[in-house]
Motif scaffolding. Sequence first.
Motif, PDB file in Angstrom:
ATOM      1  N   MET A 156       0.829  -1.204   0.000  1.00 58.40           N
ATOM      2  CA  MET A 156       0.000   0.000   0.000  1.00 58.40           C
ATOM      3  C   MET A 156       0.865   1.256   0.000  1.00 58.40           C
ATOM      4  O   MET A 156       0.466   2.303   0.487  1.00 58.40           O
ATOM      5  N   ASP A 158       1.571   3.239  -2.305  1.00 63.00           N
ATOM      6  CA  ASP A 158       1.055   4.339  -3.114  1.00 63.00           C
ATOM      7  C   ASP A 158      -0.295   4.859  -2.617  1.00 63.00           C
ATOM      8  O   ASP A 158      -0.913   5.706  -3.273  1.00 63.00           O
ATOM      9  N   SER A 159      -0.742   4.374  -1.477  1.00 66.02           N
ATOM     10  CA  SER A 159      -2.046   4.784  -0.965  1.00 66.02           C
ATOM     11  C   SER A 159      -1.934   6.092  -0.187  1.00 66.02           C
ATOM     12  O   SER A 159      -0.845   6.503   0.239  1.00 66.02           O
ATOM     13  N   TRP A 161      -2.991   6.479   2.714  1.00 65.42           N
ATOM     14  CA  TRP A 161      -2.680   6.139   4.105  1.00 65.42           C
ATOM     15  C   TRP A 161      -1.187   6.126   4.362  1.00 65.42           C
ATOM     16  O   TRP A 161      -0.725   6.455   5.461  1.00 65.42           O
ATOM     17  N   TYR A 162      -0.429   5.739   3.338  1.00 58.35           N
ATOM     18  CA  TYR A 162       1.033   5.759   3.457  1.00 58.35           C
ATOM     19  C   TYR A 162       1.516   7.195   3.701  1.00 58.35           C
ATOM     20  O   TYR A 162       2.303   7.459   4.623  1.00 58.35           O
TER      21      TYR A 162
END
Length: 391
Positions: A156, A158-159, A161-162
């Motif tokens: 994740m 590229d999300s 949240w990252y």
Amino acid sequence: MKSYVRISLVFLTLAASMGLLLRLMQSGIPLMNYKYLLHTHSHIALIGWVYNGAFIIISNLLGVEHNKGFMRLFWITQLSIIGMLFSFPFQGYGAVSIAFSTLYVFCSYYLVVLIFRHTSDKPKSTKSRFLRWGGIYLIASSIGPYALGYFMANDMGDSIWYNLSIYWFLHFLYNGFFLFVVFAYLVRDNFPNRKRIFILMNASLIPLFALSVLWVDPPALMYFLSGIGALLQLIVFAYLIKGMDYKITHSFPSMLLRLALIAYGLKLVFQLAGSTPQMQEFINNTVPYSVIGFIHLVMLGFFTLFLLSYFFRNEWIRLTRLLKFGTWLLIIGIVLSEGLLFGKAVLTQLSILWLTDFFPTLTAVSSLMPIGILLLTISAFGSQVVSDQLN
């Protein structure tokens, strides 16, 4: 403390040098993996320089410079920083760099334990309250790296949240821990409105994090919360300036402190402006300039100049002519690079073509900072003790 300060300056020199390499790469010169170098630069700047500086201030404020627990912790922390220095450039977030980052996190936890232990005799003093709550926010900031590990393990990276995990880490580290250490020094037990300052600073931290999520087009409530947090910090700043002692007006450390406070005031104004949809649109359209400019305003304009002022005032670094010259080069580099970054952001938003060779020009201007930092670091390591006749 002089050896601690010198080590911190070495890390500042390395971070500034890596910053110049990043500028060269933005100018089209391929040197190495840009993302890996960026990770290294940010970690060494944040931990090797600003965190170390905060550690030194805490040790000095608590009078524990020669305490074995603090001394051991400092050197173990340096091991974690050196490990990050020699791992991030080659693997980014990999097994080795994460291991040394984890070591730093646990060192930071133990620092909080020591803060609480050494403020137990006067837990309600203004200094103790700021240091203790700064420690709590330091622990809170570590949630960000743990979340990063989870998101990376689950592909994740590229999300949103990252990125939010990174912003969480940065927010509670420099708006929480770093800033509260600064206030522990500036706001004494006889400081006017000290209780209001402490309460309002704590009240501002949680809602101000909403500023870090506005880029994802959140509900209107987030704009309201970020505005409240930014406004509370502006009120605190007004109390702070009103209560500051300006009797010493011509010393070099006082001048640096004033410049640091000007940079901090600009940060607060930008925070309040950034709590509007119009300004968020501007930021989203000019990220390479406005966001980097804001981060450097905080880390270089505020924290770096504040730390240098503190070190000079305590005479851990003698004010030689070489050191002053290096410091002025740093200041000029900060001012010119900030002017270029924010000027480019405004003109980009207005669709005005200006300075097509922007990054080479920015690189040339930014080179003043590592040169200045190198000169003041060389001066700090000078073996000859020079009496400070220039205050």
